[in-house]
Design a protein around this motif. Sequence first.
Motif, mmCIF file in Angstrom:
data_model
loop_
_atom_site.group_PDB
_atom_site.id
_atom_site.type_symbol
_atom_site.label_atom_id
_atom_site.label_comp_id
_atom_site.label_asym_id
_atom_site.label_seq_id
_atom_site.Cartn_x
_atom_site.Cartn_y
_atom_site.Cartn_z
ATOM 1 N N VAL A 66 0.863 -1.408 -0.034
ATOM 2 C CA VAL A 66 -0.221 0.017 0.188
ATOM 3 C C VAL A 66 0.699 1.353 0.084
ATOM 4 O O VAL A 66 0.872 2.614 -0.347
ATOM 5 N N ARG A 113 -4.983 3.885 -7.409
ATOM 6 C CA ARG A 113 -4.207 2.900 -6.670
ATOM 7 C C ARG A 113 -4.182 1.142 -7.624
ATOM 8 O O ARG A 113 -4.103 0.373 -6.994
ATOM 9 N N TYR A 166 -9.720 -2.642 -2.835
ATOM 10 C CA TYR A 166 -9.183 -2.123 -2.408
ATOM 11 C C TYR A 166 -7.971 -3.670 -1.613
ATOM 12 O O TYR A 166 -6.793 -3.878 -2.525
ATOM 13 N N THR A 197 0.656 3.906 -5.838
ATOM 14 C CA THR A 197 -0.140 4.364 -6.310
ATOM 15 C C THR A 197 0.628 5.192 -7.780
ATOM 16 O O THR A 197 1.848 5.702 -8.166
#
Length: 229
Positions: A66, A113, A166, A197
Amino acid sequence: MQCINCGQENSRDAQVCANCHQSLTSVQAQTPPPLTPVNIAKEAQNVPHRAPSDADTADTLLAAFVGEKYDSYYRDKWFEDGEPHLLLDKKDMQRPKFNLAGVLLGISWLSYRKMYKIAFFVMLGTSLLDTVLMYVLGEQTYNAISNSLFLGVGIVITGLFGNYFYLNHSIQHTKKIMASNRDLNIAREKLAQAGGTSWLGAIGFTILLVIMSVLISYFLGPEWYWAGL
């Protein structure tokens, strides 16, 4: 060496107390060796190292995938008061995962994302539903509510279920990379490269999806839709 029976001090090599003749052998066996750098090093080697738990491993790997928002946002949203894990269950789907960025940016946030597959299917489904409503509602009704309806569908899909999408995306990629890389450090590096990202992805893929939506309306939509533009 001190006798535990009478307190008499004896020589270090004495077997019995010189005062009360108490055996000193048991005392010698119980007396720990003096602390020295060698002894300390041996003790340190004998201390078992705690293997990382499944929760620790999941936490580390998801954080690598992430990026910086994991600790400050996604960890709490995904797991609330529970421990991080790499399993999806029905509770994850049933519990809403509202995401403000998903509401405001829609498919652009999904693309940002790197959820390109999800963004594609969301846009495809929304465009096909929009085309069906053109025929069902008719020209006048559709033109009155088309913009708010199209945006409303996007808000529900990407906003309400954005964090769930996600989480699913992150777990799938993490398990896939871990299946071929058992070394935790190597897996973390690969996850950091695959995740994170991408502004380029957000802009470029969004443009492609908009073009796709326009083409669907052009080829499948009623004639009055394009005639009125």
